[in-house]
Write a protein that holds these residues in place. Structure first.
Motif, PDB file in Angstrom:
ATOM      1  N   THR A 446     -10.620  46.446  52.786  1.00 30.77           N
ATOM      2  CA  THR A 446     -10.555  47.627  51.932  1.00 30.77           C
ATOM      3  C   THR A 446      -9.390  47.514  50.946  1.00 30.77           C
ATOM      4  O   THR A 446      -8.495  46.670  51.108  1.00 30.77           O
ATOM      5  N   ARG A 477      -9.094  56.110  42.813  1.00 33.91           N
ATOM      6  CA  ARG A 477      -9.759  57.394  43.110  1.00 33.91           C
ATOM      7  C   ARG A 477     -11.176  57.428  42.556  1.00 33.91           C
ATOM      8  O   ARG A 477     -12.042  58.122  43.105  1.00 33.91           O
ATOM      9  N   PRO A 480     -16.112  54.295  44.665  1.00 33.64           N
ATOM     10  CA  PRO A 480     -17.034  55.047  45.536  1.00 33.64           C
ATOM     11  C   PRO A 480     -16.371  55.622  46.795  1.00 33.64           C
ATOM     12  O   PRO A 480     -16.614  56.761  47.161  1.00 33.64           O
ATOM     13  N   ASN A 481     -15.523  54.798  47.450  1.00 29.62           N
ATOM     14  CA  ASN A 481     -14.875  55.250  48.683  1.00 29.62           C
ATOM     15  C   ASN A 481     -13.358  55.295  48.559  1.00 29.62           C
ATOM     16  O   ASN A 481     -12.647  55.250  49.578  1.00 29.62           O
ATOM     17  N   GLY A 482     -12.862  55.370  47.342  1.00 32.40           N
ATOM     18  CA  GLY A 482     -11.423  55.463  47.139  1.00 32.40           C
ATOM     19  C   GLY A 482     -10.682  54.293  47.752  1.00 32.40           C
ATOM     20  O   GLY A 482     -11.045  53.132  47.546  1.00 32.40           O
ATOM     21  N   TYR A 483      -9.662  54.596  48.548  1.00 31.35           N
ATOM     22  CA  TYR A 483      -8.847  53.556  49.172  1.00 31.35           C
ATOM     23  C   TYR A 483      -9.607  52.814  50.268  1.00 31.35           C
ATOM     24  O   TYR A 483      -9.154  51.759  50.729  1.00 31.35           O
ATOM     25  N   ASP A 484     -10.751  53.345  50.685  1.00 32.13           N
ATOM     26  CA  ASP A 484     -11.557  52.682  51.718  1.00 32.13           C
ATOM     27  C   ASP A 484     -12.679  51.842  51.118  1.00 32.13           C
ATOM     28  O   ASP A 484     -13.550  51.356  51.838  1.00 32.13           O
ATOM     29  N   THR A 485     -12.648  51.647  49.803  1.00 33.47           N
ATOM     30  CA  THR A 485     -13.661  50.804  49.148  1.00 33.47           C
ATOM     31  C   THR A 485     -13.474  49.355  49.581  1.00 33.47           C
ATOM     32  O   THR A 485     -12.366  48.825  49.575  1.00 33.47           O
ATOM     33  N   TRP A 486     -14.573  48.720  49.953  1.00 36.57           N
ATOM     34  CA  TRP A 486     -14.534  47.349  50.464  1.00 36.57           C
ATOM     35  C   TRP A 486     -14.610  46.353  49.307  1.00 36.57           C
ATOM     36  O   TRP A 486     -15.440  46.489  48.411  1.00 36.57           O
TER      37      TRP A 486
END
Length: 604
Positions: A446, A477, A480-486
């Protein structure tokens, strides 16, 4: 430079190449930890073979019970059939357990070797990694170990059984008839001669095949990883031709290895047919003379077939084992590579770093025949900003490699806080530096994983603060998943500038006592660069900082500018004093200024 280093390592590999016997000793040393499985495997193989060989003897009894039409001893035949059924069930169970032992032993050994190889890669000096294609190293750890596992598994599954079958069959044949057994033993050595002749020639061919396969993997890894560059420079055709050339060599190596290995089975089968024929003829005369019953001849023919069958299997195992040993040799070469210089006993832990760095009479070269850094001297006071400038190849990045102890100096001393960096742990030394390089590096994971690499225990607030300081928070931000974007190691859909901002955020989070900025903002647009420079200015406050830059406009505020040429510091001072000297630095600065003025004029 890279080519010359690679050549040196290839030569050393050739000099160090061990023989097959030496490689086998290393394999057996690794097997020693799992000798209990070896013992059980041999025991189960013995049980399986003994019962398998007892079945033909029972079959012979059954044949002799069938005397003539109307004179069949049915109770005797039925009793023998029950015995055969019991033997078959026990044999099946023994073979299953033997395969379990062999699988367990093989994959434990393979796991150990692969772990050992990976641990060795972690402590190899960078000169080894720089001197070998990455794909070739990967090929050794993945493909070669897999090939070794296949050969080892086949060896233990069939070799023990085959040897036990030969010994057991020989004993059973002796119990039936000594003369016919002598005929079998007389012809058997021919199989050994044939198998030995072929085995000696296949090992070198399989070894060459493994080496070329590693070269091919290296090329594929390099080209796939740099596909955009290949396409941008129109190198597709040249790369394809290079691949075809390697593929052609690999094809020839495969063809030779397969040719010799494929003639093993037919050759030994021919010899085995001679054995079977000899037994049939000799046995027929013995039956006519009355010294052998029909049932005994039937058993003997079955034994002759079983006696010769392992030679076919063992010849196939030997061929596969040649490939396995060749692959094992390559992985052992990696495992036995000279590791980086070990840390001295009781090495110092670098703590309370103020940023005092000193280099005294340092000499260094990547290749002995080619000098690079000569009599390098430098004294850096805590909190100073040291800029290193000079033409390409003058040794700027090499200085960074030496400061971080990625390479050890050939002579001289580099010290931090008055301690020779060779007398301290590498981990504590490198923990004292924060690096932002021109070449970005991200790992698969991530966005958060990539930012907290240097500080896994960082809080969410600290992560966001570092991202804001590096001007990448707003972009993250929007993902798609912010800081958890892979993301993958190549950054996926991120631009080069965004990847560099992530690396800057990583350093912003760590806030180390010393900084190394090697073209840290080279991939960032001018507007963002100005903001980053402000963030860097705040980060560099009170921290010793080494700045490598080609754009001289970015280092005007440096306390000391080192001007390097041909591995030596030829000028030293701040921006104003160096311009006033009117030397090499002034020439570099004005040439850049004129070049950019010219560009502006053309665009205008």
């Amino acid at each position: 430079m890279a080519d010359s280093k690679k050549t040196v390592h290839q030569v050393s590999d050739e000099k160090r190449k061990p023989g097959q016997g030496e490689t086998l000793k290393k394999v057996f040393r690794h097997l020693g930890k799992y000798r209990i499985f070896v013992v059980f495997s041999i025991l189960l193989a013995t049980i399986s073979v003994a019962l398998t060989l007892y079945v033909p003897k029972l079959t012979g009894y059954a044949v002799d019970y069938i005397i003539a039409a109307g004179k069949v001893d049915f109770p005797g035949v039925f009793r023998v059939m029950i015995q055969i059924g019991v033997c078959t069930l026990i044999t099946a169970l023994a073979q299953w357990l033997m395969n379990v032992c062999n699988n367990k032993m093989t994959y434990q050994v393979v796991q150990d070797i692969r772990n050992e190889a990976f641990r060795k890669i972690e402590i190899l000096p960078l000169k080894y990694i720089d001197g070998h294609p990455y794909g070739e190293v990967v090929s050794r750890v993945i493909a070669d170990v897999d090939q070794f596992a296949d050969g080892l598994l086949m060896g233990f599954t069939q070799l023990f059984t085959g040897v036990a079958t030969i010994v057991g069959t020989f004993c059973f044949m002796l119990s039936v008839n000594v003369t016919i057994t002598f005929v079998v033993v007389l012809i058997t050595p021919v199989s050994f001669l044939v198998a030995n002749f072929i085995a000696k020639r296949t090992f070198s061919m399989f070894r060459l095949q493994s080496e070329i396969r590693g070269e091919q993997t290296g090329l594929i890894d390099e080209m796939v990883g740099n596909q955009k560059v290949v396409q941008a420079f129109g190198r597709g055709k040249d790369v394809t031709e290079q691949f075809d050339e390697i593929n052609e060599r690999l094809g020839k190596a495969y063809l030779k290895a397969i040719f010799f290995s494929s003639i093993t089975n037919p050759s030994t089968r021919f010899v085995n047919s001679l054995v079977y024929t000899g037994v049939g003829i000799t046995g027929a005369f013995a039956v006519v003379r009355g010294s052998l019953s029909v049932g005994q001849l039937s058993s003997f023919l079955s034994y002759a077939n079983q006696y010769t069958k392992p030679f076919n299997e063992i010849s196939g195992v030997v061929t596969e084992f040649q490939n396995a040993v060749a692959c094992a040799q390559r992985i052992f070469d990696l495992i036995e590579e000279e590791p980086q210089t070990p840390e001295p006993e009781g090495a110092a832990e670098l703590k309370d770093i103020a940023g005092y760095v000193k280099a005294e009479h340092v000499d260094f070269s990547y290749v002995e025949e080619q000098e690079l850094i000569r009599d390098f001297n430098l004294t850096v006071k805590p909190g100073q900003r040291i800029a290193i400038v000079g033409p390409t190849g003058c040794g700027k990045t090499t200085i960074i490699n030496l400061l971080m102890r990625f390479y050890d100096v050939n002579s001289g001393v580099i010290s931090v806080e008055g301690i020779d960096i060779r007398e301290m742990t590498r981990k504590s030394l490198r923990a004292g530096y924060g690096m932002v390089l021109q070449d970005t590096w991200l790992k698969t994971g991530t966005i958060r994983d990539n930012i907290i690499m240097g500080r896994p225990d960082a809080t969410e607030e600290e992560i966001i603060e570092a991202a804001k300081a590096s001007h990448i928070h707003s972009f993250i931000r929007r993902l798609p998943n912010g800081y958890d974007t892979w993301i993958t190691e190549d950054g996926g859909g991120l631009s080069q500038g965004q990847k560099q901002l992530l690396c800057i955020a990583r350093v912003m989070l760590c806030r180390p006592p010393m900084l190394i900025l090697d073209e840290a903002t080279s991939s960032i647009d001018t507007r963002t660069e100005m903001k980053i420079q402000d963030a860097f200015a705040a980060l560099m406050e009170g921290r010793t900082t080494f700045i490598v830059a080609h754009r001289l406009s970015t280092i005007r505020e440096a306390d000391v500018i080192l001007v390097m040429k041909d591995g030596q510091i030829i000028e030293q001072g701040n921006h104003e004093s160096l311009l006033a000297e009117g030397g090499f630095y002034k020439h570099l600065y004005e040439s850049q200024f004129e070049h950019r003025t010219g560009e502006a004029r053309v665009s205008g």
